[in-house]
Design a protein around this motif. Structure first.
Motif, PDB file in Angstrom:
ATOM      1  N   CYS A  30       0.876  -1.185  -0.039  1.00 16.36           N
ATOM      2  CA  CYS A  30       0.016   0.148   0.002  1.00 16.36           C
ATOM      3  C   CYS A  30       0.831   1.203  -0.076  1.00 16.36           C
ATOM      4  N   PHE A  31       1.819   1.223   0.742  1.00 18.06           N
ATOM      5  CA  PHE A  31       2.984   2.242   0.677  1.00 18.06           C
ATOM      6  C   PHE A  31       3.619   2.706  -0.574  1.00 18.06           C
ATOM      7  N   ARG A  32       3.848   1.482  -1.178  1.00 26.00           N
ATOM      8  CA  ARG A  32       4.403   1.600  -2.397  1.00 26.00           C
ATOM      9  C   ARG A  32       3.520   2.287  -3.388  1.00 26.00           C
ATOM     10  N   SER A  33       2.130   1.852  -3.420  1.00 31.18           N
ATOM     11  CA  SER A  33       1.202   2.396  -4.339  1.00 31.18           C
ATOM     12  C   SER A  33       0.785   3.883  -4.130  1.00 31.18           C
ATOM     13  N   VAL A  34       0.923   4.189  -2.807  1.00 31.38           N
ATOM     14  CA  VAL A  34       0.874   5.729  -2.646  1.00 31.38           C
ATOM     15  C   VAL A  34       2.081   6.352  -2.919  1.00 31.38           C
ATOM     16  N   LEU A  35       3.281   6.057  -2.812  1.00 35.32           N
ATOM     17  CA  LEU A  35       4.369   6.620  -3.245  1.00 35.32           C
ATOM     18  C   LEU A  35       4.365   6.952  -4.886  1.00 35.32           C
ATOM     19  N   GLN A  36       3.685   5.730  -5.698  1.00 31.63           N
ATOM     20  CA  GLN A  36       3.748   5.888  -7.027  1.00 31.63           C
ATOM     21  C   GLN A  36       2.604   6.818  -7.549  1.00 31.63           C
ATOM     22  N   GLU A  37       1.387   6.889  -6.599  1.00 26.57           N
ATOM     23  CA  GLU A  37       0.472   8.089  -6.884  1.00 26.57           C
ATOM     24  C   GLU A  37       1.225   9.513  -6.747  1.00 26.57           C
ATOM     25  N   LEU A  38       2.216   9.629  -5.979  1.00 25.44           N
ATOM     26  CA  LEU A  38       2.779  10.976  -5.519  1.00 25.44           C
ATOM     27  C   LEU A  38       3.713  11.162  -6.932  1.00 25.44           C
ATOM     28  N   ALA A  39       4.317  10.039  -7.425  1.00 22.53           N
ATOM     29  CA  ALA A  39       5.313  10.144  -8.553  1.00 22.53           C
ATOM     30  C   ALA A  39       4.442  10.643  -9.565  1.00 22.53           C
ATOM     31  N   LEU A  56       9.591   2.541  10.093  1.00 22.94           N
ATOM     32  CA  LEU A  56      10.016   2.785   8.835  1.00 22.94           C
ATOM     33  C   LEU A  56      10.904   1.587   8.709  1.00 22.94           C
ATOM     34  N   CYS A  57      10.583   0.724   7.925  1.00 25.66           N
ATOM     35  CA  CYS A  57      11.287  -0.498   7.557  1.00 25.66           C
ATOM     36  C   CYS A  57      12.262  -0.228   6.419  1.00 25.66           C
ATOM     37  N   ALA A  58      13.386  -1.144   6.299  1.00 24.70           N
ATOM     38  CA  ALA A  58      14.246  -0.868   5.161  1.00 24.70           C
ATOM     39  C   ALA A  58      13.693  -0.733   3.819  1.00 24.70           C
ATOM     40  N   SER A  59      12.920  -1.648   3.541  1.00 21.56           N
ATOM     41  CA  SER A  59      12.136  -1.714   2.251  1.00 21.56           C
ATOM     42  C   SER A  59      11.278  -0.345   2.210  1.00 21.56           C
ATOM     43  N   GLY A  60      10.659   0.212   3.123  1.00 26.11           N
ATOM     44  CA  GLY A  60       9.940   1.505   3.080  1.00 26.11           C
ATOM     45  C   GLY A  60      11.071   2.708   2.458  1.00 26.11           C
ATOM     46  N   VAL A  61      12.317   2.685   3.153  1.00 26.41           N
ATOM     47  CA  VAL A  61      13.267   3.690   2.713  1.00 26.41           C
ATOM     48  C   VAL A  61      13.695   3.411   1.439  1.00 26.41           C
ATOM     49  N   ARG A  62      13.810   2.090   0.987  1.00 28.30           N
ATOM     50  CA  ARG A  62      13.919   1.981  -0.461  1.00 28.30           C
ATOM     51  C   ARG A  62      13.156   2.252  -1.445  1.00 28.30           C
ATOM     52  N   GLU A  63      11.942   2.412  -1.037  1.00 32.68           N
ATOM     53  CA  GLU A  63      10.656   3.137  -1.719  1.00 32.68           C
ATOM     54  C   GLU A  63      10.771   4.652  -1.947  1.00 32.68           C
ATOM     55  N   ARG A  86      12.865  11.179  16.217  1.00 28.10           N
ATOM     56  CA  ARG A  86      11.740  10.406  15.693  1.00 28.10           C
ATOM     57  C   ARG A  86      12.201   9.040  15.366  1.00 28.10           C
ATOM     58  N   PRO A  87      11.574   8.018  15.183  1.00 27.47           N
ATOM     59  CA  PRO A  87      12.084   6.477  14.692  1.00 27.47           C
ATOM     60  C   PRO A  87      12.404   6.818  13.354  1.00 27.47           C
ATOM     61  N   ALA A  88      11.822   7.604  12.227  1.00 25.43           N
ATOM     62  CA  ALA A  88      12.246   7.577  10.995  1.00 25.43           C
ATOM     63  C   ALA A  88      13.520   8.154  10.871  1.00 25.43           C
ATOM     64  N   GLN A  89      13.685   9.497  11.820  1.00 26.10           N
ATOM     65  CA  GLN A  89      14.844  10.224  11.738  1.00 26.10           C
ATOM     66  C   GLN A  89      16.084   9.297  12.020  1.00 26.10           C
ATOM     67  N   MET A  90      16.133   8.518  12.878  1.00 23.59           N
ATOM     68  CA  MET A  90      17.130   7.755  13.506  1.00 23.59           C
ATOM     69  C   MET A  90      17.432   6.631  12.352  1.00 23.59           C
ATOM     70  N   ILE A  91      16.751   5.905  11.699  1.00 23.03           N
ATOM     71  CA  ILE A  91      16.859   4.981  10.592  1.00 23.03           C
ATOM     72  C   ILE A  91      17.456   5.771   9.260  1.00 23.03           C
ATOM     73  N   LEU A  92      17.095   7.112   8.904  1.00 24.21           N
ATOM     74  CA  LEU A  92      17.525   7.932   7.932  1.00 24.21           C
ATOM     75  C   LEU A  92      18.934   8.407   8.300  1.00 24.21           C
ATOM     76  N   ARG A  93      19.132   8.801   9.311  1.00 28.70           N
ATOM     77  CA  ARG A  93      20.467   9.336   9.631  1.00 28.70           C
ATOM     78  C   ARG A  93      21.542   7.999   9.637  1.00 28.70           C
ATOM     79  N   ALA A  94      21.185   7.015  10.241  1.00 23.63           N
ATOM     80  CA  ALA A  94      21.870   5.761  10.156  1.00 23.63           C
ATOM     81  C   ALA A  94      22.460   5.266   8.601  1.00 23.63           C
ATOM     82  N   LEU A  95      21.441   5.673   7.763  1.00 20.76           N
ATOM     83  CA  LEU A  95      21.478   5.357   6.353  1.00 20.76           C
ATOM     84  C   LEU A  95      22.284   6.360   5.595  1.00 20.76           C
ATOM     85  N   GLY A  96      22.534   7.790   6.302  1.00 23.35           N
ATOM     86  CA  GLY A  96      23.188   8.817   5.643  1.00 23.35           C
ATOM     87  C   GLY A  96      22.120   9.534   4.595  1.00 23.35           C
TER      88      GLY A  96
END
Length: 120
Positions: A30-39, A56-63, A86-96
């Motif tokens: 569902c997340f992927r389909s919403v992001l595609q609508e945004l695109a 925010l899982c790693a696959s969500g970051v990839r999307e 915030r949880p998302a900020q922590m994973i984003l920061r860890a991934l640069g």
């Protein structure tokens, strides 16, 4: 489960997607389909507000990165917004992956369209 509210901000010319809930393997399609609508929207710049996201899982970051790449090919870009600690900020920061703490264009221009959707 994830909820999304999309705002069209025509003055500055971008979309804002506010996400709430969790992006995990169960909600990924569902997340992927919403992001595609945004695109697919006629805006080349998309802002994704991750403040209210609890997971925010790693696959969500990839999307998100896939959305960024698609927007950049059209001459636009993706702007991620997430406050510190915030949880998302922590994973984003860890991934640069950069994210800012505020939405661009504050104070917010008139919202022309607002759609809220709950994704299962």
């Amino acid at each position: 489960m994830i909820e999304i509210e999309v705002e069209d901000r025509p003055g500055p010319g971008y979309l804002v997607a506010h996400l709430r809930g969790e992006v995990d393997l169960a909600s990924l399609e569902c997340f992927r389909s919403v992001l595609q609508e945004l695109a697919d929207a006629d805006r080349t710049v998309v802002v994704v507000d991750l403040d209210e996201l609890q997971h925010l899982c790693a696959s969500g970051v990839r999307e998100l990165l896939r959305l960024r790449d698609e927007l950049e090919l059209r001459g636009g870009g993706l702007h991620l917004v997430c406050d510190e600690h915030r949880p998302a900020q922590m994973i984003l920061r860890a991934l640069g992956i950069p994210a800012t703490g505020t939405l661009p264009g504050v104070p917010a221009p008139l919202v022309v369209e607002s759609r809220a959707r709950r994704l299962n």
